[in-house]
Scaffold this motif. Sequence first.
Motif, PDB file in Angstrom:
ATOM      1  N   PHE A   3      12.020  -9.574 -16.837  1.00  0.00           N
ATOM      2  CA  PHE A   3      10.997  -9.946 -17.820  1.00  0.00           C
ATOM      3  C   PHE A   3      11.560 -10.897 -18.868  1.00  0.00           C
ATOM      4  CE2 PHE A   3       8.885  -6.019 -16.319  1.00  0.00           C
ATOM      5  CZ  PHE A   3       7.724  -6.622 -15.878  1.00  0.00           C
ATOM      6  N   ASN A   4      12.765 -10.648 -19.317  1.00  0.00           N
ATOM      7  CA  ASN A   4      13.404 -11.544 -20.286  1.00  0.00           C
ATOM      8  C   ASN A   4      13.550 -12.940 -19.693  1.00  0.00           C
ATOM      9  OD1 ASN A   4      14.719 -12.389 -22.641  1.00  0.00           O
ATOM     10  ND2 ASN A   4      16.709 -11.855 -21.812  1.00  0.00           N
ATOM     11  N   ARG A   5      13.971 -13.001 -18.448  1.00  0.00           N
ATOM     12  CA  ARG A   5      14.136 -14.289 -17.772  1.00  0.00           C
ATOM     13  C   ARG A   5      12.792 -15.002 -17.644  1.00  0.00           C
ATOM     14  NH1 ARG A   5      17.917 -16.134 -13.179  1.00  0.00           N
ATOM     15  NH2 ARG A   5      16.683 -17.770 -12.236  1.00  0.00           N
ATOM     16  N   LEU A   6      11.757 -14.270 -17.220  1.00  0.00           N
ATOM     17  CA  LEU A   6      10.425 -14.868 -17.097  1.00  0.00           C
ATOM     18  C   LEU A   6       9.916 -15.373 -18.438  1.00  0.00           C
ATOM     19  CD1 LEU A   6       8.674 -12.384 -14.634  1.00  0.00           C
ATOM     20  CD2 LEU A   6       9.239 -14.784 -14.191  1.00  0.00           C
ATOM     21  N   GLU A   7      10.113 -14.583 -19.502  1.00  0.00           N
ATOM     22  CA  GLU A   7       9.678 -15.001 -20.834  1.00  0.00           C
ATOM     23  C   GLU A   7      10.350 -16.309 -21.238  1.00  0.00           C
ATOM     24  OE1 GLU A   7       8.720 -10.610 -22.752  1.00  0.00           O
ATOM     25  OE2 GLU A   7      10.665 -11.528 -23.120  1.00  0.00           O
ATOM     26  N   LYS A   8      11.646 -16.435 -20.980  1.00  0.00           N
ATOM     27  CA  LYS A   8      12.386 -17.662 -21.331  1.00  0.00           C
ATOM     28  C   LYS A   8      11.899 -18.846 -20.501  1.00  0.00           C
ATOM     29  CE  LYS A   8      15.583 -15.729 -24.035  1.00  0.00           C
ATOM     30  NZ  LYS A   8      15.321 -15.627 -25.421  1.00  0.00           N
ATOM     31  N   GLN A   9      11.702 -18.623 -19.199  1.00  0.00           N
ATOM     32  CA  GLN A   9      11.247 -19.704 -18.324  1.00  0.00           C
ATOM     33  C   GLN A   9       9.862 -20.200 -18.738  1.00  0.00           C
ATOM     34  OE1 GLN A   9      11.602 -17.296 -14.833  1.00  0.00           O
ATOM     35  NE2 GLN A   9      13.323 -18.467 -14.055  1.00  0.00           N
ATOM     36  N   ILE A  10       8.963 -19.268 -18.993  1.00  0.00           N
ATOM     37  CA  ILE A  10       7.597 -19.629 -19.378  1.00  0.00           C
ATOM     38  C   ILE A  10       7.598 -20.368 -20.714  1.00  0.00           C
ATOM     39  CG2 ILE A  10       5.366 -18.674 -20.100  1.00  0.00           C
ATOM     40  CD1 ILE A  10       5.899 -16.467 -17.916  1.00  0.00           C
ATOM     41  N   SER A  11       8.374 -19.889 -21.654  1.00  0.00           N
ATOM     42  CA  SER A  11       8.466 -20.533 -22.956  1.00  0.00           C
ATOM     43  C   SER A  11       9.011 -21.952 -22.831  1.00  0.00           C
ATOM     44  CB  SER A  11       9.349 -19.703 -23.879  1.00  0.00           C
ATOM     45  OG  SER A  11       9.393 -20.286 -25.145  1.00  0.00           O
ATOM     46  N   ARG A  12      10.026 -22.116 -22.021  1.00  0.00           N
ATOM     47  CA  ARG A  12      10.591 -23.452 -21.811  1.00  0.00           C
ATOM     48  C   ARG A  12       9.562 -24.373 -21.158  1.00  0.00           C
ATOM     49  NH1 ARG A  12      14.899 -24.859 -18.017  1.00  0.00           N
ATOM     50  NH2 ARG A  12      15.121 -27.020 -18.547  1.00  0.00           N
ATOM     51  N   TYR A  13       8.794 -23.840 -20.218  1.00  0.00           N
ATOM     52  CA  TYR A  13       7.746 -24.623 -19.561  1.00  0.00           C
ATOM     53  C   TYR A  13       6.714 -25.088 -20.584  1.00  0.00           C
ATOM     54  CZ  TYR A  13       4.083 -25.899 -16.247  1.00  0.00           C
ATOM     55  OH  TYR A  13       3.136 -26.592 -15.534  1.00  0.00           O
ATOM     56  N   ILE A  14       6.287 -24.178 -21.462  1.00  0.00           N
ATOM     57  CA  ILE A  14       5.232 -24.491 -22.428  1.00  0.00           C
ATOM     58  C   ILE A  14       5.729 -25.394 -23.552  1.00  0.00           C
ATOM     59  CG2 ILE A  14       3.714 -23.471 -24.193  1.00  0.00           C
ATOM     60  CD1 ILE A  14       3.491 -21.001 -22.341  1.00  0.00           C
TER      61      ILE A  14
END
Length: 118
Positions: free
Chosen positions: A42-53
């Motif tokens: 979940f931490n990894r997904l949160e970082k990836q999504i944030s970087r995408y946005i």
Amino acid sequence: MSHQPKVVRLNMLDTDYAKMIAGEPIAKERQCRLEAADAYTFNRLEKQISRYIHGQLTQEGKDDILCDIGQTVELLTQCDMEDIHQRVRETGRFYLTDGERQQIINWVKDELAIDLNL
């Protein structure tokens, strides 16, 4: 020999940078829907999504993040990855097809309630 620090100018607001570093929060009720995922995932997904946005990336950069998300949540199979690598060998550039891209964006919206098309 003394080296001066290299200053890199980022073309983004401090608030966007802070959001990108912090990660895009995934609601707890959404996390419960993904049984196999752990806190690290979940931490990894949160970082990836944030970087995408917030990362002001090129399409290739966005596709790289989407690919990583797709692999993390097992949307992309080994066969899909072979197709992606074959495209890189043939064209010399990394990209997802419109269908691959949309599948991952839809999954993030449906499963995590985060719209990447903002």
